[in-house]
Enzyme design. Structure first.
Site, PDB file in Angstrom:
ATOM      1  N   HIS A 954       0.849  -1.191   0.000  1.00 16.36           N
ATOM      2  CA  HIS A 954       0.000   0.000   0.000  1.00 16.36           C
ATOM      3  C   HIS A 954       0.882   1.238   0.000  1.00 16.36           C
ATOM      4  O   HIS A 954       1.885   1.308   0.712  1.00 16.36           O
ATOM      5  CB  HIS A 954      -0.894   0.012   1.239  1.00 16.36           C
ATOM      6  CG  HIS A 954      -1.709   1.269   1.363  1.00 16.36           C
ATOM      7  ND1 HIS A 954      -2.674   1.619   0.453  1.00 16.36           N
ATOM      8  CD2 HIS A 954      -1.683   2.267   2.294  1.00 16.36           C
ATOM      9  CE1 HIS A 954      -3.227   2.761   0.814  1.00 16.36           C
ATOM     10  NE2 HIS A 954      -2.630   3.171   1.929  1.00 16.36           N
ATOM     11  N   CYS A1111      -3.857   2.823  -5.294  1.00 16.78           N
ATOM     12  CA  CYS A1111      -3.213   3.739  -4.354  1.00 16.78           C
ATOM     13  C   CYS A1111      -1.903   4.287  -4.907  1.00 16.78           C
ATOM     14  O   CYS A1111      -1.534   5.433  -4.629  1.00 16.78           O
ATOM     15  CB  CYS A1111      -2.977   3.044  -3.009  1.00 16.78           C
ATOM     16  SG  CYS A1111      -1.950   1.552  -3.117  1.00 16.78           S
TER      17      CYS A1111
END
Length: 1148
Positions: A954, A1111
Site C-alpha cells: 500500500h 493507491c
C-alpha cells in the site's frame, strides 16, 4: 501604489530597487518596457511629432505583449515634450546609478570575504534604495506600504526601517544647533542633536540618551567616542510585530539593546530577546512623517541573522559586521555624493513631466542591465589542448595511503618449507613444516606519494592537467599478505609462497637459543637463497587501479557548471602492447583552501577494465642486508629487536650444507639485534623484478619508481594536440554571481548548455523578448520539465531569460546568501530558504500572471523546486513526538532523514502473501531499496513494479513542511492516500441504532487526507501535537480518520484532542514501512491548503481500480500536482485545477 498614475516623484519610482521580491508587478512592467526600447537617448532628442509616433509604437507593443499597462499607455499617449537638454541630465543620473550598482557588488564581495573567517555565521542582505535627485526635499525613504513588506528572515515581524547613526548624519557646515529626528506615527524614535560650538553629537532613542559623540575635524578625521570607549557606529532597527506593536533594537560594537516602553533592556547577543512589546502603536498607513535630512549616503536596508559560537564572542562579531557596514557606507558616500548633487541640481533647474520620470526609470534599468551583462556568466566553448607529447613511467603518478597501525604486529603469512637437521655423523633429518612471519613496522614505511603535471592550453585557462594513480587498499592490513618474489633456478620469477616443497630454498634449523626474548619465539627461520629476491605485500584479485586527472577552470562561474562535449584518449604501453582508454572527463564543483568555490575538469578511469591483473605486488624492500641471502651473505647473522616485531634470517655456510660434511650444527650466538626497517619504496631499484614470470597469473609489481606488468615496464602516454572539448559559463568581471545553494552541477549543466546551441551569452537575448518567450516555452515542454526543476539559480537560465532585471537583483543578494558553507558555520538553513524563496516565488508568479507561458499551459514555473543541495535537514527535527492529551509519545522510526521537508511516497505491507518467506523477502527487499543497499536484481524488480504501479504494497503520500516561526519549529505532515485519514464520502449511508443520527460513510475505496501538526519544545528533537483546531480539520473529519462514529452529542474540545493525537500516533509509527520515493520539494505559501481543497472537490471523481487506478497511481498523481503542477486529467477538472493555481498565486 499603482503604476504610474500615482507617481508623483522619482522617489516613488526608485523605491522599486529597495525590496524587489515585494514589488513584482512594478518591476516586471518596467522591465518589459525596457525590452522594447532600443535607443532611448535617440528617442529623447526627436521632435514632438516623432516622439508621438514612437510612443504610439511603444503602446502597441505593450498591448501586443498582453501586459496590464493601461495606465502607462494612457500616460504615454498624453506625453508632452519640453525643450531642454534632458539627455545630459539623465545621463549624469545614469552614471550615478551605475556607481551604486558597482559598489553594491563591492559591498557583497567585502561582506563575503569577512564572513569566511567567522566562527559564528552572519548573514546580511543589502538592498540599495536610490535617493531621488528630483524631489522637493531629501527625506529618508521609508516606504508607504511598509505593512506589506515581508521580513524574509523573521516571519513574525516586518522591518519598518534600519538605519546607521553616525557622524555622516550631521551637517558640519551649520553654525546652529541642529535636531534631526526619525518620527513614526507622531512618535519620535531617534533624535540627533548637534552642537556646533562644542562639536558634540548626542543620540537619543525613544527619549533615552544613548550615546554622545565628541567630534574632531582636525586633519580631516573624525574621532568617535562614547561613554564606554572607542565606538564605530550604531545600527538601529525598528520592526513591527504581528500584533501591530513596534519594537526597537540598537546594535553597536559594545552591545545589543531592545527598547521596551520607555526604558532599555541590554542583551549580550541577538538570541533570547524579551518577548515584551513596546507601547508604540501604528494607527496610520502613512509613516513618512520624517523630519531629518540625510545627505551623502543612500538609504540602506540591512537584514541580519546571527548564530553565535562559544569560540567567537558576540561583541567581536558585531563589531566586525558594523565596522564593515560603516566602511562600505563611506565608500558609497565618496563615490556617489557628487554625482547625486549634480543630478539633483540639474533636475531642480528644469521641469520634468511624468513621462520624463518614466523615461528616467527606463534609463536607470538600462544601467542596471549593463551591470548585469558585465557580471553575468557567458556560455563559452573551450578546448583543452595537450601542448607536448607526454610519456612517463606509471609509478611516477602513484599515490598511496599507508593504513598500517603504529602498533601493528599481525601475522602476515606462512610459507611451506622443509626443515633440515644435520649432525656431526652426517645423519640428515628432513621434515616438512611452516615458517611464520610477523609484520615489520610497516606503519613507519614511506609509501609512494607522486603525481605528474601535463602542460595544457585553452582559450580561458592555462592550468596544467594533474595526473594521479591510486590503488585503494594496497597498504592495508586487512587486504594484503606478506610474500617473497624471487628467481627460481630456471630464471622464472615467482612468489616463494607458491613454490613446491621440493623447490623450497628456505630451511629450518633446530631451535636456536633465543631465551633472552621469548616474545619472538615464532620467528626462528633460516633462509638461504642463491638468487636475488624482493620482499613485499601482495593484494590478490584487486578491483580498482584508478587513474585520476584534474584541471581547475579558474574562469568558470561555479554556480552554473558546464558540460564536456567530447573526451580524448590516453594509453598504457607495456613493451610492444598498447592499451587505449577514454578519459571520461566531467565538470565538478569544489571549494579550494581559501573557501572559494570553483569548477574543475575531472576524469577517473579504472585501468583494470582492460588490464587483467590477478595480483598486485608492492615491494617494501629489495636486497636489504641480511634479509634475503645471496652467495655473498654467507655466515651473516641477522636477528630480532625485542621491542619491535620484525623478521630476520640466519645464514649458514652453503658448501657445508650442500655437501653434508661432518660438522657440528651451527647454533646462532646471542647478540644485540638491530631493527630491520623496510626501506623507502620510492627509492628502490626495480631491476631485480623485471624478467620472465611464471605463466598462468598476471602480476603487477610496484617496485620503487617503476611498475611492471608480468616483468615489463608500464608507461603512460598522451599524445601532443590531444583535445578535450567543453562548454561552461565564464564570469568576465570576476564579481559575485548567483550562488544561492549547493546544486548538483553535473545534472544542471548539460541541460543549460543544450537549451539553444546558438545561445552564447545572456546578452544575446536581452533585447529580444519574443526569443526569450520562445525559449521559455521550449523549456516548459513536459519532456523537459523534470530536468528544468533543478535549474533554479542560473543567471543564463530561465530567470534571466524571462526577467533580466530580476537577475541583476539576484546578483546582489545571492552572493551574500551563499557567503560560506552553511553547514560548516552552523547557520539556520530555514532563514536561507526563506530568503531564497522570496525571489523564486516572484519568478513563479510574475511569469504566470503576465502570460509569458502559453495560454493553454496550466503549469506554474517549477523554479520553486529547490535542488537537492538547497534543502538541508533542519537543526531541530522531530525524532520524538509527545502527545500530552493521551499521555503517550512516539519515537520515530528509521526514516528520520525524510521528516524535515519534501514529499515522501511511503509503502507498507498489505499481507498479500500471508506470513511466509515471500512476504518476508518483499519486506527485506523494500528496506534495502530504501537504504540503497539492494542489488541490481532487487533494484530492477522494484523499479519495474513501481513503474507499472503494481508493487504488492500500500502506498500513501506524506507532504511534509517545516517552518520556523520565531524560535519554534512547526512540522506539518499532510497524509494523502486511498482510504487514508478522513477519506472522501459518497452516497452510501449508515444508520445508527435508534435512528438518532444518520451518517454518510465511505464504503468504497477513495482518496482521503489527515493533517498532523506538531511544534518543537525546549528539548531538541522533541515535538508535541498542537491544538487540533490549528490543523484546519473539522471534528467529524478527525473522528472519521480515527475510524470512530461521530457521537450523538457534540464531543468536548479535549475529547477531540485525544482522538486527534491518537491518529497522529498511528500515522507517526513508521516502523515496517519504507520510503521508496522522496522528492525534496518545498511547498509555496498556501500550497498545502490549496491542495486540500482540490482533493475535496475532486476526490469523488476518482474511480478506484485495483490495476490502473490504485493507491500507487493516486500517489503518483499527488506528487505531480504538488511538484510539477501537472493535472491528472482523469479525475481533476481543468477549472478546479486552475483554481488551485490561482489560490497559490493569491497567497503569494
Amino acid at each position: 501604489m499603482s503604476y504610474p498614475g500615482n507617481v508623483h516623484s522619482l522617489r516613488d519610482l526608485y523605491n522599486v530597487f529597495k525590496d524587489a521580491p515585494n514589488r513584482e508587478r512594478l518591476i516586471l512592467d518596467m522591465n518589459s518596457q525596457l525590452a522594447r526600447i532600443d535607443n532611448i537617448a535617440q528617442i529623447l532628442t526627436m521632435t514632438e511629432e516623432q516622439e508621438k509616433e514612437v510612443i504610439a509604437k511603444m503602446s502597441a507593443s505593450l498591448a501586443n505583449l498582453g501586459l496590464n499597462m493601461d495606465n502607462a499607455i494612457r500616460e504615454l499617449k498624453n506625453m508632452e515634450t519640453v525643450h531642454m537638454d534632458r539627455v545630459s541630465v539623465l545621463t549624469v543620473y545614469q552614471s550615478a546609478v551605475l556607481n551604486i550598482t558597482n559598489n553594491t557588488h563591492t559591498i557583497s564581495d567585502s561582506m563575503k570575504s569577512i564572513m569566511y573567517d567567522l566562527s559564528g555565521y552572519v548573514n546580511t542582505t543589502i538592498y540599495p534604495t536610490i535617493q531621488s535627485p528630483a524631489t522637493e526635499d531629501r527625506s529618508s525613504l521609508i516606504p508607504l506600504n511598509y505593512k506589506n513588506m515581508k521580513n524574509i528572515f523573521d516571519d513574525k515581524h516586518t522591518i519598518v526601517f534600519a538605519t546607521v547613526i553616525g557622524p555622516q548624519c550631521v551637517d558640519f557646515t551649520t553654525e546652529d544647533v541642529t535636531n534631526i529626528s526619525w518620527i513614526v506615527d507622531s512618535h519620535e524614535i531617534i533624535k540627533i542633536t548637534y552642537y556646533p560650538s562644542s562639536l558634540i553629537m548626542e543620540t537619543s532613542i525613544v527619549g533615552n540618551r544613548y550615546l554622545q559623540y565628541q567630534l574632531s575635524l582636525s586633519n580631516q578625521t573624525i574621532d568617535e567616542y562614547d561613554n564606554n570607549g572607542p565606538y564605530s557606529c550604531l545600527l538601529v532597527f525598528c520592526v513591527v510585530g504581528a500584533n501591530g506593536l513596534l519594537d526597537i533594537y540598537s546594535m553597536s560594537s559594545q552591545q545589543v539593546r531592545k527598547y521596551v516602553n520607555d526604558y532599555e533592556v541590554g542583551e549580550s547577543s541577538l538570541i533570547g530577546y524579551s518577548t515584551k512589546h513596546g507601547s508604540l502603536h501604528l494607527s496610520s498607513n502613512d509613516i513618512r512623517n520624517i523630519s531629518h535630512e540625510l545627505s551623502g549616503s543612500p538609504y540602506i536596508d540591512v537584514r541580519v541573522t546571527y548564530s553565535i559560537t562559544a569560540a567567537f564572542p558576540d561583541s567581536q562579531l558585531l563589531s566586525m559586521l558594523l565596522d564593515n557596514i560603516q566602511q562600505s557606507l563611506g565608500t558609497l558616500t565618496a563615490c556617489e555624493s557628487k554625482s547625486f548633487d549634480d543630478a539633483y541640481r540639474a533636475a531642480m533647474d528644469n521641469q520634468f513631466t511624468k513621462a520624463d520620470v518614466l523615461t528616467s526609470s527606463i534609463i536607470t534599468m538600462r544601467s542596471s542591465l549593463n551591470s548585469l551583462i558585465s557580471s553575468s556568466p557567458l556560455l563559452s566553448d573551450d578546448t583543452i589542448r595537450i601542448v607536448d607529447d607526454c610519456t612517463f613511467q606509471l609509478a611516477s603518478a602513484l599515490t598511496l595511503t599507508n593504513e598500517f597501525a603504529s602498533d601493528s604486529a599481525n601475522l602476515l603469512g606462512t610459507f611451506k618449507v622443509k626443515q633440515t637437521t644435520i649432525d656431526r655423523y652426517s645423519n640428515t633429518k628432513i621434515s616438512e613444516g611452516k615458517a611464520v612471519y610477523l609484520s615489520p613496522t610497516l606503519a613507519t614505511m614511506n609509501v609512494h606519494s607522486g603525481s605528474v603535471v601535463v602542460s595544457t592550453d585553452s582559450f580561458h585557462n592555462n592550468n596544467a592537467l594533474k595526473v594521479m594513480l591510486l590503488a585503494p587498499g594496497l597498504v592495508k592490513p586487512d587486504n594484503v599478505n606478506f610474500d617473497l618474489l624471487s628467481v627460481k633456478s630456471n630464471n622464472v620469477i615467482d612468489l616463494v609462497s607458491d613454490y613446491k616443497l621440493d623447490d623450497a630454498i628456505i630451511q629450518f634449523t633446530d631451535q636456536p637459543d633465543y631465551s633472552s626474548t621469548t616474545s619472538i619465539a615464532n620467528a626462528k627461520s633460516v633462509v638461504y637463497m642463491k638468487t636475488t629476491g624482493c620482499i613485499g605485500l601482495t593484494y590478490s584479485n584487486p578491483n580498482e587501479l584508478i587513474l585520476n586527472m584534474s584541471l581547475q577552470l579558474n574562469s568558470a562561474a561555479p554556480s552554473l557548471g558546464g558540460v564536456v562535449n567530447n573526451n580524448t584518449t590516453f594509453s598504457l604501453t607495456i613493451g610492444s602492447t598498447i592499451i587505449n582508454y577514454v578519459t571520461d572527463f566531467e565538470i565538478t564543483d569544489f571549494t579550494d583552501s581559501s573557501g572559494k568555490q570553483s569548477l574543475k575538469l575531472t576524469s577517473s578511469v579504472n585501468l583494470l577494465t582492460k588490464l587483467s591483473v590477478d595480483m598486485i605486488f608492492y615491494a617494501v624492500s629489495i636486497n636489504a642486508g641480511g634479509v634475503i641471502a645471496t652467495d655473498t651473505h654467507k655466515y651473516t647473522d641477522t636477528g630480532f629487536d625485542s621491542s619491535n616485531y620484525t623478521y630476520g634470517w640466519e645464514m649458514y655456510d652453503s658448501a657445508a650444507l650442500n655437501d653434508y660434511q661432518d660438522m657440528t650444527v651451527v647454533t646462532p650466538p646471542k647478540f644485540t639485534a638491530k631493527m630491520l626497517r623496510p626501506q623507502d619504496a620510492s627509492k628502490l631499484n626495480g631491476d631485480c623484478v623485471g624478467g620472465t614470470y611464471k605463466k598462468g597469473r598476471n602480476i603487477l609489481v610496484i617496485a620503487g619508481n617503476r611498475i611492471f606488468y608480468n616483468g615489463v615496464s608500464v608507461y603512460f602516454k598522451m599524445q601532443k594536440n590531444s583535445m578535450i572539448s567543453l562548454k561552461y559559463f565564464i564570469n568576465p568581471s570576476g564579481l559575485s554571481t548567483v550562488d544561492t545553494c549547493d546544486v548538483r552541477i553535473t545534472r544542471n549543466a548539460a541541460f543549460l548548455t543544450q537549451i539553444d546551441t546558438k545561445l552564447m551569452s545572456v546578452q544575446s537575448v536581452l533585447n529580444d523578448v519574443q526569443r526569450r518567450i520562445d525559449i521559455i516555452n521550449q523549456l516548459m515542454q513536459p519532456s523537459r520539465i523534470q530536468t528544468l526543476a533543478t535549474i533554479i539559480q542560473g543567471i543564463g537560465g530561465v530567470v534571466s531569460l524571462a526577467m533580466p532585471l530580476l537577475g541583476a537583483i539576484v546578483v546582489t543578494i545571492g552572493a551574500i546568501v551563499s557567503i560560506a558553507d552553511p553547514n560548516h558555520h552552523g547557520v539556520d538553513y530555514q532563514a536561507v530558504l526563506n530568503a531564497f524563496h522570496s525571489w523564486c516565488q516572484y519568478a513563479v508568479v510574475a511569469r504566470m500572471n503576465y502570460g509569458l507561458l502559453k495560454a493553454d499551459d496550466p503549469k506554474l514555473d517549477i523554479l520553486k523546486r529547490i535542488s537537492d543541495g538547497s534543502v538541508n535537514t533542519f537543526r531541530n527535527k522531530p525524532k520524538k513526538i509527545t502527545l500530552p492529551g493521551i499521555d503517550d509519545e512516539v519515537i520515530r522510526g528509521t526514516s528520520t532523514d525524510y521528516i524535515d521537508t519534501g514529499i515522501n511516497v511511503r509503502y507498507n505491507s498489505m499481507g498479500l502473501f500471508g506470513e511466509g518467506k515471500l512476504e518476508e523477502w518483499m519486506a527485506n527487499t523494500a528496506l534495502k531499496v530504501q537504504d540503497g543497499t539492494a542489488n541490481i536484481f532487487q533494484k530492477n524488480l522494484f523499479s519495474l513494479l513501481q513503474k507499472r504501479k503494481i508493487v504488492p504494497m500500500h502506498a500513501r503520500v506524506e507532504i511534509i513542511q517545516t517552518e520556523k516561526i520565531g524560535d519554534v519549529y512547526r512540522n506539518t505532515i499532510l497524509y494523502a492516500g486511498i482510504n487514508e485519514g478522513s477519506y472522501i464520502e459518497n452516497s452510501v449511508y449508515l444508520t445508527r441504532s435508534g435512528n438518532t443520527r444518520i451518517k454518510r460513510l465511505n464504503m468504497t475505496s477513495g482518496p482521503g487526507m489527515f493533517k498532523a501538526v506538531t511544534e518543537s519544545t525546549t528539548e531538541v528533537g522533541n515535538f508535541k501535537a498542537v491544538d487540533w483546531t490549528l490543523s484546519g480539520m473539522t471534528k467529524e473529519e478527525i473522528y472519521n480518520a480515527a475510524g470512530l462514529m461521530y457521537p450523538n452529542k457534540n464531543p468536548a474540545h479535549s475529547e477531540v484532542q485525544d482522538v486527534y493525537e491518537s491518529v497522529i500516533r498511528d500515522m507517526a509509527e513508521i516502523d515496517d514501512t519504507w520510503v521508496l520515493q522522496h522528492h525534496k520539494t518545498v511547498m509555496l505559501p498556501g500550497q498545502i491548503e490549496a491542495f486540500e481543497h482540490l482533493i475535496r472537490v475532486s476526490a469523488n471523481k476518482f474511480q478506484y481500480a485495483f490495476i490502473g487506478s490504485n493507491c500507487q497511481n493516486f500517489a503518483d498523481d499527488v506528487v505531480g500536482i504538488l511538484s510539477q503542477f501537472k493535472r491528472p486529467k482523469r479525475w481533476v477538472d481543468e477549472n478546479d485545477f486552475k483554481q488551485y493555481i490561482q489560490s497559490i498565486y493569491d497567497e503569494l
